[in-house]
Design an enzyme around this catalytic site. Structure first.
Site, short mmCIF file in Angstrom:
data_model
loop_
_atom_site.label_atom_id
_atom_site.label_comp_id
_atom_site.label_asym_id
_atom_site.label_seq_id
_atom_site.Cartn_x
_atom_site.Cartn_y
_atom_site.Cartn_z
CG ASP B 45 -1.61 1.27 1.54
OD1 ASP B 45 -2.33 1.74 0.65
OD2 ASP B 45 -1.43 1.81 2.63
CD GLU B 117 -3.58 -1.67 -1.09
OE1 GLU B 117 -3.77 -0.45 -1.18
OE2 GLU B 117 -3.95 -2.33 -0.09
#
Lengths: 223, 223
Positions: B45, B117
């Site tokens: 992320d 992610e």
């Protein structure tokens, strides 16, 4: 001077000028074609997120994601960054308009936080990620060892989140015993979920004993 | 195979196993000492935030911070990432427990986003940032040119935010004229703030003309 303090061999001074310039200063000097810090802060914010995330990820190889996120949130926030900015004397370098100066913007935590992120953005563009990591290894990471963020590693909250993720669960902490004299009291606490004991802990305060019990319960639950 | 599709010379397959493994699969295979994706997603992320921020910062050297932030939020979000994950066929590689499989978790946008992610996190650890940038230059950045995120560059919203940041301000769009036949109509619109004209624009729809007027007003206000 900034680069003397941190032994940075700055290549492009314009980046750092931009990082330390507030919009109010730009507005007061319309002919100088100046830039203010907001764009470079946008980048610096993302640089900090990654550098701190990567450090925590590698330093705590067994810490679950929830704790990593809480620690990161504690480190990458206005409160921390404004303190770091002060510590680095960044407040002295900010170029402010007269009105903002009078309004004491130079000591405003939100501005100090912005300037810290902008500086990191400038450092990243000028020197690359390794220099940023080396800078925050001096300024930020030692605070982890100094216990600045320990209260974010809250075992009781973590246990509660784990137990209640699939629905309601009644969590109770019971003092089993108090031993020793008042100045060296030892508390013995058990944590129960829906009346079933999950772990025990001891400590010099009731709260410390509860945290220890929650930590033991977490270890048991995770195997 | 994953690495065939993207011509990635994977060094540490364990990272990618971790990135594509859901907690429900780990729970069903207690003896295999597996890891699930959440920690590596935490890192991925932050990697995405930086790579997208840096790209937007460099590609749009004159875009103000507010627009950069809106564009980034549009690109780095569950809706986008779940689409990218599908496009890369990442759904086919997820290791799920039987219950989650039945519950159709494989097609759940939130899980697809997490897996995207996590993959980025694994790619970053295995190959470094340059490979991540090269990957998202194929998968994500072309969508900018395809107009996926154009609606986030909304001049009317931006003008409103700018004018109302110091208090209330009445903003009004007035159609000055409509010219041409129905199939090639041209609208002429002015934007006014507290009855003072700030800009004008034209377009084939009223909405497009309003956006053009807001854009001109923004340019005037910013000098």
């Amino acid at each position: 001077m900034l680069h003397d303090n941190f032994q940075i061999d700055i290549k492009n001074y314009a980046l750092f000028d931009e990082a330390f310039t507030h919009a109010s200063y730009v507005n007061e000097h319309p002919k100088e074609n100046l830039k203010y810090y907001e764009r470079i802060e946008f980048l610096g914010d993302a640089v900090m997120q990654l550098c701190v995330s990567e450090y925590l990820f590698k330093r705590y190889p067994n810490l679950p994601e929830g704790k990593l996120s809480r620690l990161r949130a504690a480190m990458v926030c206005e409160d921390s960054f404004s303190k770091f900015a002060k510590e680095c004397h960044f407040d002295e370098y900010i170029r402010l308009g007269k009105g903002e100066e009078k309004a004491n913007a130079r000591n405003r935590p939100s501005l100090l936080c912005d300037i810290f992120e902008a500086f990191i953005g400038a450092l990243y563009l000028d020197q690359g990620k390794e220099t940023v990591v080396s800078f925050i290894s001096k300024v930020i990471f030692p605070k982890l060892d100094m216990g600045w963020f320990d209260h974010f590693l809250d075992h009781k909250t973590e246990l509660q989140e784990l137990l209640q993720q699939d629905g309601d669960c009644e969590i109770e902490y019971q003092v089993l015993a108090e031993k020793g004299p008042d100045n060296a009291k030892q508390y013995y606490v058990a944590v129960l979920a829906n009346q079933k004991e999950l772990g025990r802990g001891t400590g010099h305060t009731k709260k410390a004993a509860e945290q220890a019990a929650a930590n033991q319960a977490l270890k048991e639950l995770r195997g």
